[in-house]
Design a protein around this motif. Structure first.
Motif, PDB file in Angstrom:
ATOM      1  N   ASP A 111       0.833  -1.208   0.000  1.00 16.10           N
ATOM      2  CA  ASP A 111       0.000   0.000   0.000  1.00 16.10           C
ATOM      3  C   ASP A 111       0.864   1.254   0.000  1.00 16.10           C
ATOM      4  OD1 ASP A 111      -2.299  -1.482  -0.040  1.00 16.10           O
ATOM      5  OD2 ASP A 111      -2.933  -0.994   2.009  1.00 16.10           O
ATOM      6  N   MET A 112       1.935   1.249   0.786  1.00 14.31           N
ATOM      7  CA  MET A 112       2.820   2.417   0.825  1.00 14.31           C
ATOM      8  C   MET A 112       3.489   2.655  -0.523  1.00 14.31           C
ATOM      9  SD  MET A 112       4.691   2.881   4.458  1.00 14.31           S
ATOM     10  CE  MET A 112       5.662   1.376   4.340  1.00 14.31           C
ATOM     11  N   VAL A 113       3.835   1.583  -1.216  1.00 14.74           N
ATOM     12  CA  VAL A 113       4.461   1.718  -2.531  1.00 14.74           C
ATOM     13  C   VAL A 113       3.513   2.413  -3.499  1.00 14.74           C
ATOM     14  CG1 VAL A 113       5.290   0.455  -4.557  1.00 14.74           C
ATOM     15  CG2 VAL A 113       6.029  -0.239  -2.270  1.00 14.74           C
ATOM     16  N   VAL A 114       2.273   1.944  -3.554  1.00 18.54           N
ATOM     17  CA  VAL A 114       1.327   2.543  -4.507  1.00 18.54           C
ATOM     18  C   VAL A 114       0.906   3.943  -4.063  1.00 18.54           C
ATOM     19  CG1 VAL A 114       0.517   0.300  -5.319  1.00 18.54           C
ATOM     20  CG2 VAL A 114      -0.735   1.455  -3.478  1.00 18.54           C
ATOM     21  N   GLU A 115       0.885   4.179  -2.761  1.00 17.09           N
ATOM     22  CA  GLU A 115       0.549   5.523  -2.274  1.00 17.09           C
ATOM     23  C   GLU A 115       1.643   6.526  -2.606  1.00 17.09           C
ATOM     24  OE1 GLU A 115      -2.199   3.839   1.414  1.00 17.09           O
ATOM     25  OE2 GLU A 115      -0.237   4.736   1.834  1.00 17.09           O
ATOM     26  N   SER A 116       2.885   6.080  -2.563  1.00 14.23           N
ATOM     27  CA  SER A 116       3.987   6.971  -2.952  1.00 14.23           C
ATOM     28  C   SER A 116       3.893   7.312  -4.434  1.00 14.23           C
ATOM     29  CB  SER A 116       5.335   6.336  -2.629  1.00 14.23           C
ATOM     30  OG  SER A 116       5.579   5.196  -3.422  1.00 14.23           O
ATOM     31  N   ILE A 117       3.483   6.340  -5.258  1.00 19.79           N
ATOM     32  CA  ILE A 117       3.294   6.604  -6.690  1.00 19.79           C
ATOM     33  C   ILE A 117       2.109   7.550  -6.900  1.00 19.79           C
ATOM     34  CG2 ILE A 117       2.755   5.563  -8.929  1.00 19.79           C
ATOM     35  CD1 ILE A 117       4.135   2.993  -7.900  1.00 19.79           C
ATOM     36  N   LYS A 118       1.053   7.349  -6.129  1.00 25.16           N
ATOM     37  CA  LYS A 118      -0.136   8.200  -6.230  1.00 25.16           C
ATOM     38  C   LYS A 118       0.201   9.654  -5.920  1.00 25.16           C
ATOM     39  CE  LYS A 118      -4.632   8.719  -6.769  1.00 25.16           C
ATOM     40  NZ  LYS A 118      -5.275   8.512  -8.092  1.00 25.16           N
ATOM     41  N   SER A 119       1.267   9.884  -5.147  1.00 23.13           N
ATOM     42  CA  SER A 119       1.679  11.248  -4.797  1.00 23.13           C
ATOM     43  C   SER A 119       1.994  12.087  -6.027  1.00 23.13           C
ATOM     44  CB  SER A 119       2.906  11.214  -3.888  1.00 23.13           C
ATOM     45  OG  SER A 119       2.638  10.543  -2.677  1.00 23.13           O
ATOM     46  N   MET A 120       2.272  11.445  -7.149  1.00 19.12           N
ATOM     47  CA  MET A 120       2.601  12.166  -8.375  1.00 19.12           C
ATOM     48  C   MET A 120       1.443  13.022  -8.850  1.00 19.12           C
ATOM     49  SD  MET A 120       4.585   9.096 -10.431  1.00 19.12           S
ATOM     50  CE  MET A 120       4.716  10.046 -11.952  1.00 19.12           C
ATOM     51  N   THR A 121       0.219  12.545  -8.665  1.00 21.49           N
ATOM     52  CA  THR A 121      -0.930  13.237  -9.250  1.00 21.49           C
ATOM     53  C   THR A 121      -2.077  13.491  -8.278  1.00 21.49           C
ATOM     54  OG1 THR A 121      -1.808  11.091  -9.988  1.00 21.49           O
ATOM     55  CG2 THR A 121      -0.469  12.338 -11.565  1.00 21.49           C
ATOM     56  N   ILE A 122      -1.988  13.021  -7.044  1.00 23.62           N
ATOM     57  CA  ILE A 122      -3.081  13.201  -6.104  1.00 23.62           C
ATOM     58  C   ILE A 122      -3.327  14.689  -5.853  1.00 23.62           C
ATOM     59  CG2 ILE A 122      -1.583  13.086  -4.071  1.00 23.62           C
ATOM     60  CD1 ILE A 122      -3.840  11.584  -2.631  1.00 23.62           C
ATOM     61  N   SER A 123      -4.577  15.056  -5.705  1.00 19.27           N
ATOM     62  CA  SER A 123      -4.905  16.461  -5.469  1.00 19.27           C
ATOM     63  C   SER A 123      -4.667  16.832  -4.009  1.00 19.27           C
ATOM     64  CB  SER A 123      -6.371  16.725  -5.820  1.00 19.27           C
ATOM     65  OG  SER A 123      -7.232  16.088  -4.883  1.00 19.27           O
ATOM     66  N   ALA A 138      -6.731  18.413  -2.079  1.00 18.48           N
ATOM     67  CA  ALA A 138      -7.945  18.130  -1.311  1.00 18.48           C
ATOM     68  C   ALA A 138      -8.028  16.650  -0.940  1.00 18.48           C
ATOM     69  CB  ALA A 138      -9.175  18.547  -2.124  1.00 18.48           C
ATOM     70  N   GLU A 139      -7.676  15.781  -1.871  1.00 22.81           N
ATOM     71  CA  GLU A 139      -7.733  14.347  -1.609  1.00 22.81           C
ATOM     72  C   GLU A 139      -6.706  13.947  -0.554  1.00 22.81           C
ATOM     73  OE1 GLU A 139      -9.318  10.666  -1.767  1.00 22.81           O
ATOM     74  OE2 GLU A 139     -10.003  12.252  -3.113  1.00 22.81           O
ATOM     75  N   MET A 140      -5.506  14.514  -0.645  1.00 19.78           N
ATOM     76  CA  MET A 140      -4.484  14.169   0.340  1.00 19.78           C
ATOM     77  C   MET A 140      -4.867  14.677   1.731  1.00 19.78           C
ATOM     78  SD  MET A 140      -0.345  14.726   0.274  1.00 19.78           S
ATOM     79  CE  MET A 140      -0.076  13.807  -1.236  1.00 19.78           C
ATOM     80  N   LYS A 141      -5.453  15.850   1.808  1.00 19.64           N
ATOM     81  CA  LYS A 141      -5.894  16.388   3.098  1.00 19.64           C
ATOM     82  C   LYS A 141      -6.965  15.495   3.722  1.00 19.64           C
ATOM     83  CE  LYS A 141      -4.926  21.336   2.704  1.00 19.64           C
ATOM     84  NZ  LYS A 141      -5.507  22.694   2.579  1.00 19.64           N
ATOM     85  N   MET A 199      -4.830  12.180   4.836  1.00 19.35           N
ATOM     86  CA  MET A 199      -3.807  12.362   5.864  1.00 19.35           C
ATOM     87  C   MET A 199      -4.263  13.521   6.750  1.00 19.35           C
ATOM     88  SD  MET A 199      -0.943  11.564   7.378  1.00 19.35           S
ATOM     89  CE  MET A 199       0.175  10.593   6.351  1.00 19.35           C
ATOM     90  N   THR A 200      -4.766  13.188   7.920  1.00 20.47           N
ATOM     91  CA  THR A 200      -5.275  14.205   8.828  1.00 20.47           C
ATOM     92  C   THR A 200      -4.324  14.377  10.013  1.00 20.47           C
ATOM     93  OG1 THR A 200      -6.628  12.562   9.991  1.00 20.47           O
ATOM     94  CG2 THR A 200      -7.669  13.763   8.167  1.00 20.47           C
ATOM     95  N   PHE A 201      -4.526  15.459  10.756  1.00 24.01           N
ATOM     96  CA  PHE A 201      -3.640  15.808  11.865  1.00 24.01           C
ATOM     97  C   PHE A 201      -4.468  16.088  13.110  1.00 24.01           C
ATOM     98  CE2 PHE A 201      -1.730  16.882   7.854  1.00 24.01           C
ATOM     99  CZ  PHE A 201      -0.475  16.283   7.937  1.00 24.01           C
ATOM    100  N   SER A 202      -4.167  15.355  14.170  1.00 28.06           N
ATOM    101  CA  SER A 202      -4.969  15.474  15.389  1.00 28.06           C
ATOM    102  C   SER A 202      -4.659  16.730  16.178  1.00 28.06           C
ATOM    103  CB  SER A 202      -4.750  14.240  16.278  1.00 28.06           C
ATOM    104  OG  SER A 202      -3.407  14.202  16.753  1.00 28.06           O
ATOM    105  N   ILE A 248       1.876  17.020   3.334  1.00 30.12           N
ATOM    106  CA  ILE A 248       0.697  17.872   3.171  1.00 30.12           C
ATOM    107  C   ILE A 248       0.514  18.791   4.375  1.00 30.12           C
ATOM    108  CG2 ILE A 248      -0.952  16.257   4.190  1.00 30.12           C
ATOM    109  CD1 ILE A 248      -1.526  18.565   1.144  1.00 30.12           C
ATOM    110  N   PHE A 249       1.148  18.475   5.506  1.00 31.99           N
ATOM    111  CA  PHE A 249       0.971  19.326   6.686  1.00 31.99           C
ATOM    112  C   PHE A 249       1.552  20.724   6.441  1.00 31.99           C
ATOM    113  CE2 PHE A 249       5.361  18.634   7.473  1.00 31.99           C
ATOM    114  CZ  PHE A 249       5.786  19.440   8.525  1.00 31.99           C
ATOM    115  N   GLN A 250       2.413  20.868   5.429  1.00 30.92           N
ATOM    116  CA  GLN A 250       2.941  22.185   5.091  1.00 30.92           C
ATOM    117  C   GLN A 250       1.839  23.161   4.678  1.00 30.92           C
ATOM    118  OE1 GLN A 250       7.017  21.832   5.904  1.00 30.92           O
ATOM    119  NE2 GLN A 250       6.069  23.602   4.990  1.00 30.92           N
TER     120      GLN A 250
END
Length: 296
Positions: free
Chosen positions: A75-87, A89-92, A95-98, A128-130
Motif C-alpha cells: 500500500d505504501m508503494v502505490v501511495e507513494s506513486i499516487k503522490s505524483m498526481t493526487i490532489s 484536497a484528496e491528500m488532506k 492524511m489528517t492531523f490530530s 501535506i501538513f505544510q
C-alpha cells in the motif's frame, strides 16, 4: 542508461498514479502476491527481525504480522506513486492531523523545528501538513542513484513547500536559514542503522543494543531548534492520522544523546502497539554483535 530507465518506467508510474483508489489498491493486492507469495522479497530478513525482537511470540503470530506488514508495504508503494498526481484536497482528506496547533504554536513563538519520526505507519503523505503552516520545510534524505528519479521525487515534495536535502547539505542549509531569519521545519527519519564504525552513540532499541543516528539531536542543539516527534496511525486503508508530540523546546538542557534515546522510546511504543506497520525489511539490528567495548 539512467535516462533510458526513467523514460521506460515513468509512463508506467504515471498511469498507476492516475488510477482511482479502488483500482489502486487492487493493484496493491496484486503486488502483494508478487513480492510476498512469489518472490518473497526480504521475507527472511523480516522474519529474522521479528523473531529477534519478539522472542515471546509464536510462529503463528510472527507469520500473521509478516503477512499484514507486506500488505501495508505494498500500500505504501502505490501511495507513494499516487503522490505524483493526487490532489491537495484528496491528500488532506486521507492524511489528517490530530493536533496541528502544536506546530502552529511553535511557529508563533518563532521557533524552528526538528521533526523526528520512525519508519512506521506512513510517511509518504506527511508533507501535506505544510499547507497548514508557514514554515519552510526540509526533508533529510539519501539521494537516489538515478538522477532523473531523484529529480522526480524532489519535484513531488516541492508541491508542498518542502525541499529534499542530503545529510551533508543539512548543516549549511539550516545554518544559512537561521542567519536569514527563516523559520524551518526539518524532517528526520532517525531510526535506521548508520555504519557501525561511524556511530557516535549506541542504544537499546527493542531490547537490543545498536548504533543510532544522532544528527537530528546535534542540529537541534547547534541551532536551538525545538524537537518534535510525529506518529502516524493507520485508521483504515488509505487513511492516516498524524499526532505531534514535543520532546523539547530547549535541546541544550539535555545531556548528549538523551533526546535521541527519548525518540527511540517513542518509536518502540508505536511498534509494540501495532508491529505490522513498522519497516521490517531493513536490517536494523545487523550490527548487534559489533558493539564497541566502551558502549557495552
Amino acid at each position: 542508461m539512467q535516462f533510458l530507465a526513467y523514460v521506460l518506467v515513468y509512463p508506467f508510474l504515471w498511469l498507476i498514479s492516475m488510477l482511482p483508489f479502488r483500482a489502486l489498491y487492487a493493484f496493491s493486492d496484486g503486488l502483494f502476491i508478487l513480492i510476498y507469495q512469489i518472490f518473497g522479497y526480504r521475507k527472511k530478513t523480516v522474519k529474522e527481525n521479528l523473531n529477534l525482537v519478539f522472542p515471546e511470540k509464536s510462529k503463528e503470530e510472527i507469520n500473521q504480522i509478516t503477512k499484514t506488514f507486506y500488505h501495508h508495504l505494498c500500500d505504501m508503494v502505490v501511495e507513494s506513486i499516487k503522490s505524483m498526481t493526487i490532489s491537495e484536497a484528496e491528500m488532506k482528506k486521507r492524511m489528517t492531523f490530530s493536533n496541528i496547533e502544536l506546530i502552529q504554536e511553535l511557529e508563533v513563538k518563532n521557533k524552528s523545528v526538528v521533526l523526528m519520526c520512525g519508519h512506521y505507519g506512513s510517511w509518504e503523505w506527511i508533507f501535506i501538513f505544510q499547507k497548514y503552516i508557514n514554515y519552510k520545510g526540509y526533508g533529510i534524505y539519501k539521494r537516489l542513484a538515478n538522477k532523473y528519479f531523484d529529480r522526480l521525487v524532489k519535484r513531488i515534495r516541492a508541491r508542498y513547500n518542502t525541499s529534499l536535502i542530503t545529510t551533508k547539505e543539512a548543516i549549511p542549509t539550516l545554518i544559512q536559514a537561521k542567519r536569514d531569519g527563516e523559520l524551518t521545519i526539518s524532517g528526520f527519519a532517525s531510526d535506521q542503522s548508520p555504519k557501525a564504525q561511524k556511530a557516535f552513540h549506541w542504544a537499546n532499541f527493542m531490547g537490543i543494543k545498536v548504533p543510532v543516528h544522532t544528527g537530528a539531536e546535534m542540529l537541534a542543539k547547534k541551532l536551538d531548534m525545538a524537537v518534535v516527534f510525529f506518529s502516524v496511525k493507520r485508521l483504515k486503508r488509505g487513511h492516516y492520522e498524524t499526532t505531534f508530540q514535543t520532546i523539547t523546546t530547549d535541546p541544550k538542557a539535555y545531556k548528549d544523546y538523551e533526546i535521541t534515546d527519548l525518540f527511540l522510546k517513542l518509536v518502540e511504543e508505536q511498534i509494540h502497539e501495532a508491529p505490522e506497520y513498522y519497516l521490517w525489511t531493513h536490517k536494523r539490528w545487523k550490527h548487534r554483535d559489533k558493539v564497541p567495548e566502551k558502549f557495552q
